[in-house]
Each structure stands twice: as C-alpha cells, then as structure tokens.
Scaffold this active site. Structure first.
Site, PDB file in Angstrom:
ATOM      1  CG  ASP A  39      37.086  55.576  65.605  1.00  0.00           C
ATOM      2  OD1 ASP A  39      37.194  54.611  66.388  1.00  0.00           O
ATOM      3  OD2 ASP A  39      37.983  55.927  64.822  1.00  0.00           O
ATOM      4  CG  ASP A  41      42.866  54.913  69.078  1.00  0.00           C
ATOM      5  OD1 ASP A  41      43.903  55.330  69.597  1.00  0.00           O
ATOM      6  OD2 ASP A  41      42.075  54.141  69.656  1.00  0.00           O
ATOM      7  CG  ASP A 218      40.271  56.981  61.802  1.00  0.00           C
ATOM      8  OD1 ASP A 218      39.629  56.425  62.710  1.00  0.00           O
ATOM      9  OD2 ASP A 218      41.462  56.712  61.538  1.00  0.00           O
TER      10      ASP A 218
END
Length: 272
Positions: A39, A41, A218
């Site tokens: 991922d 961001d 996240d």
C-alpha cells in the site's frame, strides 16, 4: 516522516541479529521467493490532510528499486490513488502498479487493465459531494474518474453527515457500485474490484506466479488484500495496531515498516 537512514548497513553479524529480532517479533523470515504488495499512503508514506500534500522522501525510490532487484521484479504498489498519480509521486519507479483499490492495474509488461468507463453514472454523487465540500471547508472531493472520494480528515466531525449523504446516493446507484470506507475518507466506485482481486490477478502472471505473496497495508481497504494473501498461503502485515484486522502480523508505524523493508534486500538470497 519515516526515519530514513543515510545508508544501509551490510555487516553480516548485524543481518543475523536482525533476523533473530524479526523472529522474536513474530515477523516472517524474508525469502527470495516472495511477491511483495505494498500500500502507499499510511504504509510507505505518512497520510497527509490532503492527498496532494503527501511527502515522498527521495530515499523511497532507491528502496523500491532494491526490492525489485532482490525479488526479480515481483513488487507492486496496490493503492487507492490513480495510476497516474502514483507514477507522478514515484517517478515511474515501479512497472507493476494497481490503483483505485484494484479498479485499474498495470502489469509488469506495461499492459493497462481498466473496467468500462462509468463516470457518467457518478455525476449525481459527484455534484452532491462538491456541494457538500463547498459548504464544509473541512471536506475535500477527490475525483478519480471511475471512482470518487470524499475526504474529511481536516474535520473528522463531518463523518456522520458525509456518510449519510454518500449512503443515500449509493442506494440509487445500486449493487453495481460499492462504498469503501477508509481513514477519514468515503469512496464510491464500481463493485467487483478490490485490493484482494487485484493481488489475485497479479499472482496469476509472471513474475508473481508461484511465489509467496506478502502484503503491507494500514487501512480498512487493505483488509481485502490481507484476506486474499492469507488464502494464498502468504503473509499479511498491518501497519498500526489500533483495530482488529485479518492480517497475521503487525508493524506499529510507517517508520517501522520502512525500517523492516529497508532490511529485506540484504536477506533476499536464492532459495536452496
């Protein structure tokens, strides 16, 4: 901002100690037959209040290049950002990239995969969100073409009215569109595509096919990726420990994720 080191240590005794520390922390032991899905961001860079305000340290490009070399090209970014935006931020450092939570994908060979253009169907929602953002300075609309997102990070108190507005429009869009919630963001796009399905697509082709998938993410939108990687017998690693997750491992922060990724190239040796 991650604590980016000026250089990468290469002392063998230190590498051995790092591996022992990873085992003690419950992290998977690095292998050269991994396929790495990252991922962006909240995983490689800290989340910014506005998507355009994100800071990308120059050292990240070198890290990605080292991982690509160590894993024979089996590294892909899997993000909610559009492909064009990721290329602009990373200078095209990675050939294999997925954007819009799996709605678009570029294979290692450069082939672009996108669903049919459905932007017109989002016009009503787009107008409503732009009007909402005009009335609430803490909100920001990110038009991604086939998907549209409403950010409210600058004013988290907007979550309830923002969600009510988006859910109302989703009812009229029907089951062919999907609402995805993230960290102070609500995004609507065509259903049937997510980070899990795009990882499965990557894993069906070279150089990912036959490798062990490893995914770092996240947010709630990464849970589909974690579930897919778990089904494929890989390793799922969540950045953050603030909520339940399907991930089998955890790192506490973006900084810890970078430090762990920075060590990987030193341990990626051919499997005997």
């Amino acid at each position: 901002m991650p604590n980016w080191p000026r250089s990468s240590p290469t002392v063998n005794s230190r590498a051995s100690t790092e591996l022992s520390d990873e085992r003690a922390a419950g992290l998977p032991t690095p292998r050269a037959d991994w396929a790495l899905f990252l991922d962006f961001d909240g995983t490689l860079v800290e989340i910014a209040e506005h998507p355009e305000a994100v800071h990308v340290p120059a050292q990240l490009i070198g890290l990605l290049d080292a991982l690509v070399q160590g894993l024979d090209g089996a590294v892909a970014i899997v993000s909610g950002r559009p492909l064009e935006g990721l290329d602009a931020l990373l200078g095209g450092a990675l050939p294999a990239v997925a954007g819009l939570h799996g709605l678009e994908r570029r294979s290692l060979g450069g082939q672009i995969h996108r669903p049919a253009d459905r932007r017109a169907e989002l016009d009503g929602l787009r107008q409503a969100l732009e009007a909402f953002a005009g009335e609430h300075p803490g909100a920001h609309v990110e038009d991604k073409g086939n998907a549209i997102a409403l950010h409210y990070r600058r004013d988290p108190a907007l979550e309830r009215p923002a969600r009510a507005l988006v859910e109302h429009h989703c009812e009229s869009l029907g089951e062919s569109f999907r609402l995805q919630s993230g960290k102070q963001v609500l995004e609507v796009g065509p259903a049937g595509h997510d980070k899990g399905t795009v990882i499965e697509a990557f894993m069906a082709e070279p150089p990912f096919h036959g490798r062990i998938p490893v995914c770092l993410g996240d947010d709630v939108t990464d849970e589909d990726a974690f579930a897919a990687v778990n089904r494929l017998g890989g390793h799922s690693i969540r950045i953050g420990t603030d909520r339940p997750t399907a991930a089998s491992h955890a790192l506490a922060s973006v900084n810890e994720a970078y430090q762990w990724l920075n060590r990987l190239p030193r341990h990626l040796r051919p499997i005997q």
